[in-house]
Design a protein around this motif. Structure first.
Motif, short mmCIF file in Angstrom:
data_model
loop_
_atom_site.label_atom_id
_atom_site.label_comp_id
_atom_site.label_asym_id
_atom_site.label_seq_id
_atom_site.Cartn_x
_atom_site.Cartn_y
_atom_site.Cartn_z
N ASP A 1 0.96 -1.05 -0.08
CA ASP A 1 0.05 -0.16 -0.08
C ASP A 1 0.88 1.28 -0.02
O ASP A 1 0.35 2.37 -0.17
N VAL A 2 2.19 1.13 0.07
CA VAL A 2 2.98 2.16 0.31
C VAL A 2 3.30 2.94 -1.35
O VAL A 2 3.77 2.05 -1.97
N SER A 3 2.95 4.02 -1.42
CA SER A 3 2.82 4.48 -2.66
C SER A 3 3.65 5.79 -2.83
O SER A 3 3.78 6.41 -1.50
N GLU A 4 3.97 6.52 -3.80
CA GLU A 4 4.48 7.50 -4.13
C GLU A 4 3.72 8.80 -3.28
O GLU A 4 4.25 9.82 -2.55
N LYS A 5 2.38 8.69 -3.52
CA LYS A 5 1.45 9.53 -3.12
C LYS A 5 1.34 9.51 -1.40
O LYS A 5 1.51 10.64 -0.69
N TYR A 6 1.64 8.44 -1.04
CA TYR A 6 1.78 8.17 0.62
C TYR A 6 2.89 8.86 1.19
O TYR A 6 2.83 9.65 2.07
N VAL A 7 4.02 8.33 0.55
CA VAL A 7 5.24 8.99 0.94
C VAL A 7 5.24 10.74 0.78
O VAL A 7 5.56 11.33 1.75
N GLY A 8 4.69 11.23 -0.36
CA GLY A 8 4.58 12.33 -0.78
C GLY A 8 3.72 13.05 0.52
O GLY A 8 4.05 14.45 1.13
N TRP A 9 2.68 12.70 1.14
CA TRP A 9 1.83 13.34 2.37
C TRP A 9 2.83 13.49 3.47
O TRP A 9 2.79 14.39 3.89
N LEU A 10 3.61 12.45 3.78
CA LEU A 10 4.72 12.42 4.81
C LEU A 10 5.51 13.46 4.63
O LEU A 10 6.28 13.98 5.78
N ASN A 11 6.01 14.13 3.50
CA ASN A 11 6.95 15.00 3.14
C ASN A 11 6.23 16.29 2.76
O ASN A 11 6.87 17.13 2.36
N ASP A 12 4.78 16.60 3.14
CA ASP A 12 4.13 17.54 2.88
C ASP A 12 3.76 18.22 3.92
O ASP A 12 3.13 17.91 5.06
N TYR A 13 4.54 19.62 4.11
CA TYR A 13 4.47 20.32 5.57
C TYR A 13 3.04 20.59 5.60
O TYR A 13 2.50 20.42 7.12
N ASN A 14 2.18 20.81 5.03
CA ASN A 14 0.76 21.10 5.15
C ASN A 14 -0.08 19.79 5.76
O ASN A 14 -1.03 20.03 6.61
N VAL A 15 0.41 18.70 5.64
CA VAL A 15 -0.30 17.46 6.09
C VAL A 15 0.56 17.27 7.58
O VAL A 15 -0.39 16.76 8.31
N THR A 16 1.80 17.35 7.64
CA THR A 16 2.37 17.29 8.88
C THR A 16 2.71 17.89 9.85
O THR A 16 3.50 17.86 10.70
N LYS A 17 2.44 19.35 9.77
CA LYS A 17 2.85 20.39 10.45
C LYS A 17 2.51 20.25 11.81
O LYS A 17 3.29 20.90 12.68
N THR B 1 2.51 17.35 13.30
CA THR B 1 3.15 16.07 13.94
C THR B 1 4.40 16.10 13.87
O THR B 1 5.16 17.31 13.38
N GLU B 2 5.16 15.24 14.58
CA GLU B 2 6.70 14.85 14.72
C GLU B 2 7.25 14.47 13.27
O GLU B 2 8.50 14.72 13.12
N GLN B 3 6.13 13.96 12.47
CA GLN B 3 6.84 13.65 11.02
C GLN B 3 7.56 14.75 10.37
O GLN B 3 8.10 14.26 9.39
#
Length: 177
Positions: A22-38, A40-42
């Protein structure tokens, strides 16, 4: 604990165990998107397909953690995590994020959290669910409140967020007895 869990939230939403495929480029991209993780500690990590796959694999093989993907008509849109589960005290932590911004503010997190609570209480026999959120994270505050979580404490100036110290709000859910 059963590794292959499926929880039907409604006719369109399904929570199911995340697997490495289930790990996709989109999923990895969310975790590197500041607006998604701001809030969180991620946000402090550079995530790669390998690092996310390793995380997913470790949760899949854990006896104390459950990582569920939120799927909207087969489209992965975010995650919920229960864990670590403390089996001696029958309690756990819950956390979540919505990666797909097109579904924000549509009640997805609230509906999914309600289903996760039911699963934790009815299937895992847990007696307490804890969580925390950055005080500035108004969306999470609303989701937890709607789902019956009560504020149990505040860790003052616990985190740095956007250059300022912010409080961590501790919340808990105890099912009606």
């Amino acid at each position: 604990m059963d590794q292959d869990i499926k929880i039907r939230v409604n006719e369109k939403l399904l929570l199911k165990t995340i697997k490495v495929n289930d790990v996709s480029e989109k999923y990895v991209g969310w975790l590197n998107d500041y607006n998604v993780t701001k809030y969180t500690e991620q946000r402090y990590f550079l995530h790669t397909s390998e690092s996310v796959s390793d995380f997913v694999s470790s949760k899949y093989n854990s006896k104390n953690d459950l990582l569920l993907g939120i799927f909207l008509e087969k489209l992965h849109i975010g995650n919920f995590k229960l864990g670590p589960i403390n089996w001696k005290h029958m309690k756990t932590e819950v956390s979540f994020f919505i990666g797909d911004k097109s579904v924000l503010r549509k009640g997805v997190a609230t509906e999914c959290l309600q289903s996760v609570i039911k699963y934790a209480i009815n299937k895992l026999d847990l007696k307490k669910i804890n969580a925390s959120y950055y005080e500035k994270n108004v969306a999470s505050a609303k989701v937890f409140e709607k789902c019956g979580f009560k504020i149990e404490g505040v860790r003052r100036e616990e985190f740095i967020c956007e250059g300022k110290r912010v409080n961590s709000i501790l919340v808990g859910y105890i099912p009606d007895r």
